[in-house]
Design an enzyme around this catalytic site. Sequence first.
Site, PDB file in Angstrom:
ATOM      1  N   GLY A  65     -25.148  35.850 -23.079  1.00 25.40           N
ATOM      2  CA  GLY A  65     -25.217  36.366 -21.724  1.00 25.40           C
ATOM      3  C   GLY A  65     -25.634  35.342 -20.696  1.00 25.40           C
ATOM      4  N   ASP A  91     -16.277  28.574 -13.254  1.00 22.47           N
ATOM      5  CA  ASP A  91     -14.839  28.853 -13.112  1.00 22.47           C
ATOM      6  C   ASP A  91     -14.501  29.353 -11.711  1.00 22.47           C
ATOM      7  OD1 ASP A  91     -15.983  31.341 -13.190  1.00 22.47           O
ATOM      8  OD2 ASP A  91     -14.584  32.182 -14.673  1.00 22.47           O
ATOM      9  N   ASN A 216      -9.630  33.664 -14.983  1.00 18.74           N
ATOM     10  CA  ASN A 216      -9.632  34.183 -16.351  1.00 18.74           C
ATOM     11  C   ASN A 216      -8.265  34.130 -17.020  1.00 18.74           C
ATOM     12  OD1 ASN A 216     -12.446  35.016 -16.649  1.00 18.74           O
ATOM     13  ND2 ASN A 216     -11.976  36.466 -15.014  1.00 18.74           N
ATOM     14  N   HIS A 351      19.532  -1.915  -3.146  1.00 19.91           N
ATOM     15  CA  HIS A 351      20.107  -0.832  -3.942  1.00 19.91           C
ATOM     16  C   HIS A 351      20.455  -1.250  -5.375  1.00 19.91           C
ATOM     17  CE1 HIS A 351      23.252  -1.987  -0.721  1.00 19.91           C
ATOM     18  NE2 HIS A 351      23.227  -2.936  -1.616  1.00 19.91           N
ATOM     19  N   ASN A 365      16.624 -11.649   0.219  1.00 19.96           N
ATOM     20  CA  ASN A 365      17.507 -10.509  -0.038  1.00 19.96           C
ATOM     21  C   ASN A 365      17.996 -10.565  -1.484  1.00 19.96           C
ATOM     22  OD1 ASN A 365      19.217  -8.255   1.460  1.00 19.96           O
ATOM     23  ND2 ASN A 365      20.528  -9.240  -0.051  1.00 19.96           N
ATOM     24  N   TYR A 375      11.744  -8.532 -20.508  1.00 21.37           N
ATOM     25  CA  TYR A 375      11.259  -8.209 -21.855  1.00 21.37           C
ATOM     26  C   TYR A 375      12.170  -8.818 -22.906  1.00 21.37           C
ATOM     27  CZ  TYR A 375       9.505  -5.204 -25.661  1.00 21.37           C
ATOM     28  OH  TYR A 375       8.965  -4.733 -26.825  1.00 21.37           O
ATOM     29  N   SER A 393      25.116 -10.253  -5.832  1.00 24.51           N
ATOM     30  CA  SER A 393      25.174  -8.979  -6.544  1.00 24.51           C
ATOM     31  C   SER A 393      25.401  -9.215  -8.031  1.00 24.51           C
ATOM     32  CB  SER A 393      26.301  -8.117  -5.978  1.00 24.51           C
ATOM     33  OG  SER A 393      26.045  -7.780  -4.634  1.00 24.51           O
ATOM     34  N   ALA A 411      27.240 -14.291  -7.057  1.00 22.67           N
ATOM     35  CA  ALA A 411      27.447 -12.964  -7.635  1.00 22.67           C
ATOM     36  C   ALA A 411      27.871 -13.080  -9.088  1.00 22.67           C
ATOM     37  CB  ALA A 411      28.496 -12.204  -6.836  1.00 22.67           C
ATOM     38  N   ARG A 428      28.410 -18.229 -14.461  1.00 19.75           N
ATOM     39  CA  ARG A 428      29.360 -17.216 -14.902  1.00 19.75           C
ATOM     40  C   ARG A 428      30.591 -17.932 -15.460  1.00 19.75           C
ATOM     41  NH1 ARG A 428      30.415 -15.371  -8.681  1.00 19.75           N
ATOM     42  NH2 ARG A 428      31.849 -17.039  -8.086  1.00 19.75           N
TER      43      ARG A 428
END
Length: 462
Positions: A65, A91, A216, A351, A365, A375, A393, A411, A428
Amino acid sequence: MKSATPKVLHEICGRSLVGHVVAASRELDPEHLVVVVGHAREQVTAHLAGIDAGVRTAVQYEQNGTGHAVRMALEELGGAVDGTVIVVCGDTPLLTGETLRQLAATHVADGNAVTVLTAEVPDSTGYGRIVRDGAGAVTAIVEHKDATDSQRAIREINSGVFAFDGALLADALGKVRTDNSQGEEYLTDVLGILRESGHRVGAAVGADHRQILGINNRVQLAEARALLNARLLERAMLAGVTVVDPASTFVDVTVTFGQDALVHPGTQLLGATHVAEGAEVGPNTRLKDTRVGPRARVDNTVADTAVIGESASVGPYAYLRPGTNLGLKAKAGTYVEMKNATIGEGTKVPHLSYVGDATIGEYTNIGAASVFVNYDGEHKHHTTVGSHCKTGSDNMFVAPVTIGDGAYTAAGSVITKDVPAGALAVARGQQRNIEGWVARKRPGSAAATAAQSVVSEDSDPR
């Protein structure tokens, strides 16, 4: 609650139920603050240690109690204590420090032995009723299960929050009996004991009955969350923040704002997030432990432990992970993800890019569809891009690598070696066109037919 989580550890608005009560109690600057723990006490005690190192705990091994619980708290403090003892429920997350201060002030001003915080409620079912005499003095608190029909019609109820004279409380608790429907020691019986001994029993009626709402089940948890969220947003709006749609905006108690901040619909602001003056967040944005600088714009974004600089631009559909730091007027644009990255003043990642474990200088940029390859399968590595660079890009920056100030990259390049300042890096393969390949390898296809029509037009002598 039907949960593996103890009830008082369920959260609303960024803080546990018991955490809200501890925070409100701390506003009184108490000499001692004791939380009585029983069920799942190891979890609750560990949680309390994490949110307030000054909290003491008293263990109630058997839940006999509310009176028994308070006895355990006093025993933790060595027995009877001098001064005022405030008892609150763990509570009741909507209870405010202001209400507790008013209760304590009323208790002292009226010279009461005990003062109970009461409230007038629309539906008193389940609550202890406040019984008064003809002069309006409190004579008893009767629990719902022990109340008569006439007592159950009473709408003034016991909040479970009390202010006691500490010495008188300890003595009265030793006289509490258990001859009730629950066989428990009711704290509310102390009021009758003190009154019979000639001491003054008073009440302080709370201005808002919703503050004493206990939790509750999960329905009540959601109701309390909505009430607290509305309170927090109202406070922000009255302080000069525009919240376009409070019904779809959610904030934690630890969120702060500057004047003239603007929050659009569908926004969640969590943890230690701060939205500075003139900043604009949302719609459909979730920020946790994130600082948004003055006049920054954050649109349709998820951010966690990030810093967004003054007048910076984020989104739409950006994800800023821990360690991201955007400088003055920097940009993290559409479908951009960043992690552990420092972006210099005026630099743009417009983006479709991932920037992880990187430092980028000023006014650079980063071309669309760029990936900072950080990683190697075992370890994370760092990429440094200087100031005033222009990267093409579809670039892959394979860390560790450094791009010097003022450098360009072509790019489609895979950059695996450092690029000197002012240089152009091209990495590339050479393009090779194999004439007639489609006709030979895909005869009869739509592509072959289209190609043949062009060849026929080119060979028409007209």
